[in-house]
Enzyme design. Structure first.
Site, PDB file in Angstrom:
ATOM      1  N   GLY A  70       0.831  -1.159  -0.300  1.00 28.60           N
ATOM      2  CA  GLY A  70      -0.073  -0.020   0.049  1.00 28.60           C
ATOM      3  C   GLY A  70       0.803   1.120   0.044  1.00 28.60           C
ATOM      4  O   GLY A  70       0.398   2.344  -0.511  1.00 28.60           O
ATOM      5  N   GLY A 130       6.075  16.129 -36.991  1.00 29.51           N
ATOM      6  CA  GLY A 130       5.061  16.119 -35.787  1.00 29.51           C
ATOM      7  C   GLY A 130       5.770  16.891 -34.711  1.00 29.51           C
ATOM      8  O   GLY A 130       5.072  17.455 -33.772  1.00 29.51           O
TER       9      GLY A 130
END
Ligand code: HXC
Length: 510
Positions: free
Chosen positions: A170, A404
């Site tokens: 966690g 791009g």
């Protein structure tokens, strides 16, 4: 009365001892400081005010009723960094391995909420074994409550995590939601499941270090934004980082008096870009020569090195710098560099830090590995981040701006406010060799004709003047005057107002 006062001192001393002398000695023997020593180093001397020193867990299973340690494995409170308010929590590995109980979680949530109320950054120091195994779902609930607070605080206050020991289960997800994660080399590691579980599930034999050490996260996964030699260096660097950041999104980034001449010329920049377009040079030389006092706080220096991001100041004003690095993979945009820069751009935009972009990019990285890894979506992250950013955006093209990638790198078309180019800039769909080989394919067998075509293409496109003639570049500037021009541009943009259309939130290509 004296007895009552003495009782308080006794209780405080007991709490300060955490898990006791033996465990403190073991912590030191591992090369780690204790949770309290870390807080003292992080904050201005004597500024720490502690909350909840006497909180204890409420578990009774597995003999826990008889094992209570005041503070319950985390030290929380607030203090100052160079006189500015921050909130802090520091996991105490000497108390149940810093593991998270319900009470421990409530202490963290209290400082998280307080930080939000006050509009001040929160810094978490991690050294912990995950969920308190004896508490079960109470611990899981505590984690989820912390994750929720982290999520709500994202973009409101800066959140910084420093991993200073184990960080398992966690404990990894709260840092993962925060803005920056730093690690300490060799004593810290972070993973969702440890080597034992990995062995059971995937039959892989792996060490803590190879599963989640700094070499993995600061160099390969990009989960960590930097790694430092020891606790002291990590905490000192966090103090340095905080100096660049506003306290919250309600605050302005801290402008400092600068002793570096804002109009300083840097003649050596006139020869930074090599005559041969395929020769690399170090973009960090440009950064450090242009910013105040060469002071640059680099984020993720060892991950996706083909792009450089970090904080600096221009005439005292904090700025975020994004720069292609011609020295690594020619500065190409790939999955990792796009992810790294997009996250940084979004942080700066959320906290009102102007963006300065230095462009020298040959395009997006071709290949099956990149396409299969989702280059389209990851590359779009950077495009999206620059496009949506409303902070002042200043762009300088030093050399290549091909394809791009020209569009992506904070171009005029994505609402770049002031777009400059050096005379060495080449703004084109691609490099001249590649272009000629495609549009004059029938002449490939004739090297002389190809050479003429290439020279023709170069004269036509390998310069900044076509873009400048269309107003996509606001001015072509002398390299030596770059600092002066950027400082002036920033001043010009101080009153910038720009908002995006109303929406619940955007849907960045995650
Ligand atoms: C309770 C714990 C603990 C835990 C360690 N301790 N982890 N106590 N709950 N999770 C205690 C130990 O009992 C020991 O107590 C002390 O902390 C130090 O631990 P050691 O094992 O002696 O230290 P070390 O050898 O350095 O190993 C550190 C460690 C290891 C790698 C972190 O302790 C470990 O693997 N712990 C368990 C990790 C884990 O699986 N956690 C649960 C993850 S699941 P004494 O009294 O001897 O000092 C999870 C789910 C949440 O977190 C998910 C939410 C999304």
């Amino acid at each position: 009365m004296k007895q009552i006062l003495e009782e308080l001192e006794k209780r405080r001393a007991e709490a300060r001892l955490g898990g006791g002398e033996r465990r403190i000695a073991s912590q030191h023997a591992k090369g780690k400081l204790t949770a309290r020593e870390r807080v003292d180093l992080l904050l201005d001397e004597g500024s720490f005010e502690e909350f909840d020193m006497f909180v204890e867990h409420r578990a009774t299973d597995f003999g826990m009723a008889d094992q209570k340690i005041p503070g319950d494995g985390v030290i929380t409170g607030w203090g100052h960094i160079n006189g500015r308010l921050v909130f802090v929590f520091s996991k105490d590995f000497t108390v149940f391995g810093g593991s998270l109980s319900g009470a421990h979680a409530q202490k963290i949530i209290k400082v998280q909420r307080q930080a939000m109320k006050m509009g001040a950054p929160i810094i978490g120091l991690f050294d912990a074994g995950g969920a308190r195994i004896q508490e079960g779902v109470e611990s899981l609930a505590g984690y989820a409550d912390i994750f929720l607070e982290n999520t709500l605080a994202s973009g409101v206050i800066p959140q910084i995590s420093v991993i200073m020991g184990p960080c398992a289960g966690g404990d990894v997800y709260s840092p993962a939601i925060t803005d920056f994660i730093f690690m300490v080399k060799d004593t810290s590691y972070m993973y969702v499941t440890g080597p034992e579980v990995v062995k059971t599930v995937t039959h892989e034999d792996v060490s803590h270090e190879d599963l989640g050490g700094y070499r993995i996260h600061a160099m390969k996964s990009g989960v960590a934004d930097g790694a430092y030699e020891n606790d002291l260096e990590a905490l000192t660097q966090v103090r340095r980082l905080i100096d660049f950041l506003p306290l919250s999104n309600r605050d302005k980034p801290p402008v400092r008096e600068s002793f570096d001449d804002p109009a300083r010329d840097e003649p050596s920049l006139d020869t930074l870009v090599p005559a041969n377009p395929n020769k690399p040079y170090d973009i960090k030389e440009l950064i450090t020569k242009v910013v105040d006092e060469a002071d640059f706080f680099e984020i993720s220096p060892d991950f996706a090195k083909n792009i450089v991001v970090g904080f600096a100041r221009m005439d005292g004003q904090p700025v975020g710098i994004v720069a292609n690095q011609p020295q690594v993979l020619a500065g190409v945009l790939d999955i990792d560099s796009s992810r790294k820069a997009a996250r940084f751009v979004r942080f700066c935009d959320a906290f009102d830090i102007p963006l300065i972009t230095f462009v020298d990019v040959p395009g997006f990285m071709p290949g099956t590995k990149q396409e299969q890894g989702g280059l389209i979506r990851h590359g779009a992250k950077l495009l999206f981040a620059f496009a949506e950013a409303t902070v002042p955006k200043i762009t300088l093209i030093t050399r290549k701006a091909y394809g791009g990638a020209y569009d992506v790198m904070s171009s005029k078309h994505l609402r770049g406010d002031i777009n400059y180019a050096w005379p060495t800039a080449e703004i084109a769909v691609m490099g001249s060799k590649g272009a000629v080989e495609i549009i004059f394919r029938s002449e490939i067998g004739d090297p002389e004709a190809i050479a003429t075509r290439e020279a023709e293409y170069k004269t036509r496109f390998a310069n900044p003047f076509v873009a400048a003639s269309r107003g996509y570049i606001d001015d072509v500037i002398m390299p030596h005057g770059t600092r002066r021009r950027i400082v002036r541009a920033l001043k010009n943009l101080e009153g910038k107002e720009l908002t995006n259309p109303w929406k619940k939130h955007d849907n960045i290509p995650l």
